[in-house]
Design a protein around this motif. Structure first.
Motif, PDB file in Angstrom:
ATOM      1  N   TYR A 184       2.747   8.911  -7.043  1.00 14.85           N
ATOM      2  CA  TYR A 184       1.797   8.692  -5.677  1.00 14.85           C
ATOM      3  C   TYR A 184       1.277   7.462  -5.423  1.00 14.85           C
ATOM      4  O   TYR A 184       1.017   7.035  -4.379  1.00 14.85           O
ATOM      5  N   LEU A 185       0.723   7.014  -6.627  1.00 15.06           N
ATOM      6  CA  LEU A 185       0.192   5.348  -6.608  1.00 15.06           C
ATOM      7  C   LEU A 185       1.260   4.664  -5.949  1.00 15.06           C
ATOM      8  O   LEU A 185       1.014   3.782  -5.325  1.00 15.06           O
ATOM      9  N   GLU A 186       2.476   4.733  -6.618  1.00 13.26           N
ATOM     10  CA  GLU A 186       3.555   3.823  -6.027  1.00 13.26           C
ATOM     11  C   GLU A 186       3.639   3.959  -4.631  1.00 13.26           C
ATOM     12  O   GLU A 186       4.019   2.908  -3.894  1.00 13.26           O
ATOM     13  N   SER A 187       3.769   5.086  -4.068  1.00 16.31           N
ATOM     14  CA  SER A 187       4.160   5.291  -2.652  1.00 16.31           C
ATOM     15  C   SER A 187       3.030   4.655  -1.822  1.00 16.31           C
ATOM     16  O   SER A 187       3.258   4.262  -0.866  1.00 16.31           O
ATOM     17  N   LEU A 188       1.760   4.927  -2.308  1.00 15.70           N
ATOM     18  CA  LEU A 188       0.444   4.441  -1.797  1.00 15.70           C
ATOM     19  C   LEU A 188       0.657   2.756  -1.490  1.00 15.70           C
ATOM     20  O   LEU A 188       0.580   2.198  -0.512  1.00 15.70           O
ATOM     21  N   LYS A 246       3.293  -9.164   0.560  1.00 20.20           N
ATOM     22  CA  LYS A 246       4.424  -8.174   0.096  1.00 20.20           C
ATOM     23  C   LYS A 246       4.538  -7.930  -1.754  1.00 20.20           C
ATOM     24  O   LYS A 246       5.710  -7.602  -2.083  1.00 20.20           O
ATOM     25  N   ASP A 247       3.727  -8.582  -1.958  1.00 21.99           N
ATOM     26  CA  ASP A 247       3.571  -8.447  -3.664  1.00 21.99           C
ATOM     27  C   ASP A 247       2.640  -7.195  -3.911  1.00 21.99           C
ATOM     28  O   ASP A 247       1.524  -7.105  -3.961  1.00 21.99           O
ATOM     29  N   PRO A 248       3.476  -6.113  -4.333  1.00 20.76           N
ATOM     30  CA  PRO A 248       2.474  -5.014  -4.607  1.00 20.76           C
ATOM     31  C   PRO A 248       1.581  -5.087  -5.839  1.00 20.76           C
ATOM     32  O   PRO A 248       0.385  -4.383  -5.724  1.00 20.76           O
ATOM     33  N   GLN A 249       1.934  -5.926  -6.786  1.00 24.85           N
ATOM     34  CA  GLN A 249       1.132  -6.157  -7.788  1.00 24.85           C
ATOM     35  C   GLN A 249      -0.321  -7.032  -7.415  1.00 24.85           C
ATOM     36  O   GLN A 249      -1.248  -6.409  -7.604  1.00 24.85           O
ATOM     37  N   CYS A 289      -6.554   6.195   1.937  1.00 25.32           N
ATOM     38  CA  CYS A 289      -7.430   6.786   0.614  1.00 25.32           C
ATOM     39  C   CYS A 289      -7.005   8.297   0.353  1.00 25.32           C
ATOM     40  O   CYS A 289      -7.037   8.760  -0.753  1.00 25.32           O
ATOM     41  N   ASP A 290      -6.612   8.892   1.365  1.00 24.12           N
ATOM     42  CA  ASP A 290      -6.059  10.250   1.182  1.00 24.12           C
ATOM     43  C   ASP A 290      -4.668  10.414   0.346  1.00 24.12           C
ATOM     44  O   ASP A 290      -4.663  11.356  -0.385  1.00 24.12           O
ATOM     45  N   LEU A 291      -3.926   9.379   0.503  1.00 24.80           N
ATOM     46  CA  LEU A 291      -3.165   9.099  -0.465  1.00 24.80           C
ATOM     47  C   LEU A 291      -3.311   9.072  -1.821  1.00 24.80           C
ATOM     48  O   LEU A 291      -2.703   9.441  -2.651  1.00 24.80           O
ATOM     49  N   LEU A 292      -4.423   8.150  -2.017  1.00 31.23           N
ATOM     50  CA  LEU A 292      -4.959   7.817  -3.360  1.00 31.23           C
ATOM     51  C   LEU A 292      -5.506   9.188  -4.124  1.00 31.23           C
ATOM     52  O   LEU A 292      -5.503   9.465  -5.302  1.00 31.23           O
ATOM     53  N   THR A 293      -5.937  10.034  -3.131  1.00 28.93           N
ATOM     54  CA  THR A 293      -6.466  11.343  -3.771  1.00 28.93           C
ATOM     55  C   THR A 293      -5.168  12.215  -4.297  1.00 28.93           C
ATOM     56  O   THR A 293      -5.557  12.907  -5.421  1.00 28.93           O
ATOM     57  N   GLN A 294      -4.142  12.018  -3.688  1.00 32.15           N
ATOM     58  CA  GLN A 294      -3.073  12.719  -4.464  1.00 32.15           C
ATOM     59  C   GLN A 294      -2.777  12.145  -5.654  1.00 32.15           C
ATOM     60  O   GLN A 294      -2.319  13.148  -6.733  1.00 32.15           O
ATOM     61  N   HIS A 295      -2.996  10.966  -6.021  1.00 39.91           N
ATOM     62  CA  HIS A 295      -2.735  10.386  -7.544  1.00 39.91           C
ATOM     63  C   HIS A 295      -3.875  10.973  -8.189  1.00 39.91           C
ATOM     64  O   HIS A 295      -3.445  11.167  -9.401  1.00 39.91           O
ATOM     65  N   TRP A 296      -4.979  10.929  -7.896  1.00 37.48           N
ATOM     66  CA  TRP A 296      -6.118  11.442  -8.830  1.00 37.48           C
ATOM     67  C   TRP A 296      -5.768  12.924  -8.929  1.00 37.48           C
ATOM     68  O   TRP A 296      -6.163  13.381 -10.252  1.00 37.48           O
TER      69      TRP A 296
END
Length: 217
Positions: free
Chosen positions: A20-24, A35-38, A88-95
């Motif tokens: 989920y975090l990777e998708s975000l 373009k650097d995800p890190q 932020c809503d995508l982040l909540t899926q990670h949580w």
């Protein structure tokens, strides 16, 4: 006499990373000039942690709102398109849906003491995480409960007050030296760090597995 174990949630019971975090992060890459995800992750976490220190006590804000502000803060710098609420809503899926570490289930099954989760995350998301993982802590004490964020000393003072425990009647397990360990030590609680690395701090005991803490109870 020990009466309880206090433990961190993200990075201790459940993974710090997830699909989920990777998708975000990938969505941020796709909709910005960076373009650097890190680098995107580092920018967001730095701003997030800065804001955590600002919103304690009378200035308290829920972590969702702080996460939203962190997205707003990096939008201009990386020209991130779209509504920050969507990110932020995508982040909540990670949580809520991040998998637990393998030893988490054995820890809950074998722990002889009540387990209280002490977390910076909002209460609802940790409740949903525990429900999805079918884990049942004795209680969840969040920043929303205390109006303080780790490493604030007051968060642990309020957690002890809520559980009616003295600092020497509980131990704390976490994965961060700066947030978890400092907060626990500030109230005189024995602190255990889940880490592959070593520390010279005599007040911190390093564990490779959650199950290793049972040797010290």
């Amino acid at each position: 006499m020990l009466k309880a174990i206090f433990i961190d949630h993200m990075g201790t019971l459940v993974y710090e990373q997830s699909e989920y975090l990777e998708s975000l992060i990938q969505k941020c890459v796709d909709h910005s000039i960076e373009k650097d995800p890190q680098k995107i992750a580092e920018m967001w976490y730095q701003k997030h942690d800065e804001l955590l220190k600002q919103y304690n006590g009378e200035n308290y804000k829920k972590e969702y709102d702080i996460a939203l502000e962190a997205f707003d803060a990096i939008k201009e710098e990386i020209q991130l398109e779209g509504d920050s609420h969507e990110y932020c809503d995508l982040l909540t899926q990670h949580w809520m849906h991040t998998p637990a570490y393998d030893d988490t289930y054995d820890f809950f099954a074998q722990c002889p003491l009540p387990i209280y989760i002490i977390t910076n995350n909002d209460t609802y998301y940790v409740e949903e995480s525990m429900k999805n993982l079918e884990l049942k802590p004795k209680g969840i004490i969040s920043s929303e409960t205390t109006h303080y964020y780790k490493p604030a000393k007051e968060m642990f003072e309020k957690a002890l007050e809520i559980t009616k425990l003295n600092a020497n009647e509980a131990v704390y397990i976490g994965d961060s030296l700066n947030k978890d360990m400092e907060a626990a030590k500030s109230v005189g609680m024995r602190a255990f760090l889940i880490s592959k690395e070593k520390t010279d701090d005599p007040q911190v005991t390093v564990l490779e597995s959650l199950l290793d803490v049972f040797e010290y109870l």
